[in-house]
Enzyme design. Structure first.
Site: not given
Ligand code: FA5
Length: 342
Positions: A150, A170, A197, A211, A254, A310
Site C-alpha cells: 500500500w 484501506h 494510495r 472500499q 488474514v 473479513a
C-alpha cells in the site's frame, strides 16, 4: 424662439435630456422664458400687459409640450418592452437540469443494502488514520515488506520524530476499531469509506478509491460462510450469470487469504488485447480471508472459541463491472457527459 425651443424638445430622447431642456428654458434661475418674464420691467408701461400675456402663454405652451413629450417617450418605452419581452408561447421550454446520485454513491448504497439484508450493520471510521490502526494492528509492522503493498500518503506532522498519521490506504483499520468497541462477539458489520494510495493511475487504479470492509466474528464462522456471503452479494449486484473466481492471495491480517475476481465484461473472459483486464480475462474486485487469530486475540476475544472472516471490496471496480465502464478514471474526472448517463 418658440420654434427653437420645440426643436430642442423634439431632439431630447430621454429623461436626462428632458431635464436639461427644462432647466434651459423654464428653469427658475436663468431659464430663457424666466429671463423674458423678468425683462418686463424694461417694457414701456402701455405694452406691459400684452407682453406679459404673450410670455406667459409661451411658458404655458412649452410646459404642455414638455409633458406631452415626456408621455410620448414613456409610451415608446412601454411599446419596446412589450415587443421585446413578449411571451412567445411557441418557444420550446427550457430544460431544468436535475442533479442525480454519483454512480459510485449508487453502487455503494446498493452493496450496503445487499449486506444489510444478510444481517450486517453499517459503521464508519476516520479517513485520516493512525499508522497503528492502518498497519501495526493489522499485523503490518514498520519495515515489514508488506507495507509496500500500500503506497501510503502520509500526513506531514511528526509525533516523537516520526510520521504517525496517514490517509488510510484501506478500510481494514476498521476491523480493529469495530472490535475495540464491541466487548464480545458476535460481530457482523460492513464499513464503507474512501481510501487513498500514492498510485500511478491506469484503467483500473485510482489514487482515491472507495472500499467496503466486511467483518464477521462468531463461534463457528468458516471459509464457506465467507464464500456464501460474497456469492450472495455478487448475485445481488451482477445477476446470477456472471462467472466468479476465487484464488489464493496473501494479506498479513488474514489466513488463509483470497482474492475474488469476476469475468471481464470487455473481452468476456477471452483476454485477447484487453486493456481493462490486461489480458487475464478477470477483474479483481476484492480481497478477503479468515481473520488472523492474533487479531482476534488482540481484540480481547478468544481465538480458540471464535473465528471470523473479513473482506475488502473495491467499489469503483464493482461499478465498472456493473455498467461496462472501461476506465476507472471516468468516475472522478467530473465530465457531465459521463456522469449524466447514470
Ligand atoms: C486491501 O486493501 C485489503 N485491505 C483487502 C482485504 C480486507 C483483504 C479484508 C482481506 C481481508 P487490496 O489492496 O487488494 O486489498 O484492495 C482491495 C480491493 O480494492 C481490490 O480488489 C480492488 O478492487 C480495490 N482497489 C485496490 N487498489 C485500488 C485502486 N488503486 N483503484 C481502485 N480500486 C482499487
Amino acid at each position: 424662439l418658440e420654434e427653437e425651443a420645440l426643436a430642442g424638445l423634439a431632439a431630447a430622447g430621454d429623461e436626462a435630456s428632458l431635464e436639461r431642456w427644462r432647466a434651459a428654458w423654464l428653469g427658475r434661475q436663468d431659464g430663457r422664458v424666466t429671463v423674458l418674464l423678468r425683462g418686463i420691467r424694461e417694457v414701456p408701461q402701455e405694452e406691459r400687459a400684452a407682453y406679459g400675456a404673450a410670455v406667459n402663454a409661451l411658458k404655458g405652451r412649452l410646459e404642455a409640450a414638455l409633458e406631452e413629450r415626456r408621455a410620448a417617450l414613456k409610451r415608446a418605452e412601454l411599446e419596446r418592452l412589450a415587443r421585446e419581452g413578449a411571451l412567445d408561447v411557441t418557444l420550446p421550454g427550457r430544460p431544468q437540469p436535475l442533479g442525480r446520485l454519483h454512480p459510485i454513491t449508487r453502487t455503494l448504497r446498493d452493496c450496503l443494502e445487499a449486506f444489510k439484508a444478510m444481517g450486517f450493520r453499517v459503521a464508519e471510521g476516520p479517513e485520516v488514520e493512525w499508522d497503528r490502526y492502518n498497519f501495526d494492528a493489522a499485523r503490518i509492522p514498520e519495515d515489514h515488506p508488506a507495507r509496500d503493498m500500500w503506497d501510503t500518503i502520509w500526513v506531514n506532522t511528526l509525533i516523537d520524530g516520526k510520521r504517525r498519521m496517514l490517509l488510510r490506504t484501506h478500510t481494514t483499520p476498521n476491523q480493529i476499531r469495530v472490535m475495540e468497541r464491541t466487548p464480545q462477539p458476535p460481530v457482523r458489520v460492513v464499513v464503507p469509506g474512501k481510501c487513498y494510495r500514492q498510485e500511478a493511475t491506469d484503467a483500473t487504479h485510482e489514487w482515491m478509491l472507495t472500499q467496503i470492509e466486511g467483518l464477521a466474528v462468531d463461534e463457528g464462522v468458516r471459509m464457506s460462510d465467507l464464500k456464501g456471503v460474497l456469492y450472495e452479494w455478487a448475485r445481488a449486484m451482477f445477476g446470477s450469470d456472471r462467472r466468479i473466481i476465487f484464488h489464493h492471495s496473501y494479506f498479513p491480517f488474514v489466513e488463509p487469504g483470497v482474492e475474488m475476481a469476476i469475468d471481464c465484461f470487455i473481452c468476456r473472459g477471452d483476454g485477447r488485447q484487453c486493456h481493462t483486464c490486461h489480458g487475464t480475462g478477470w477483474i479483481e474486485i476484492l480481497g478477503a480471508g479468515m481473520v488472523h487469530p492474533e487479531i482476534i486475540d488482540n481484540a480481547g476475544y478468544d481465538s480458540s472459541r471464535v473465528t471470523g472472516f473479513a473482506f475488502g471490496i473495491g467499489v469503483e471496480r464493482v461499478a465498472m463491472l456493473r455498467w461496462g465502464i472501461e476506465d476507472i478514471r471516468h468516475f472522478y474526472s467530473n465530465d457531465l457527459r459521463f456522469l449524466s448517463q447514470f
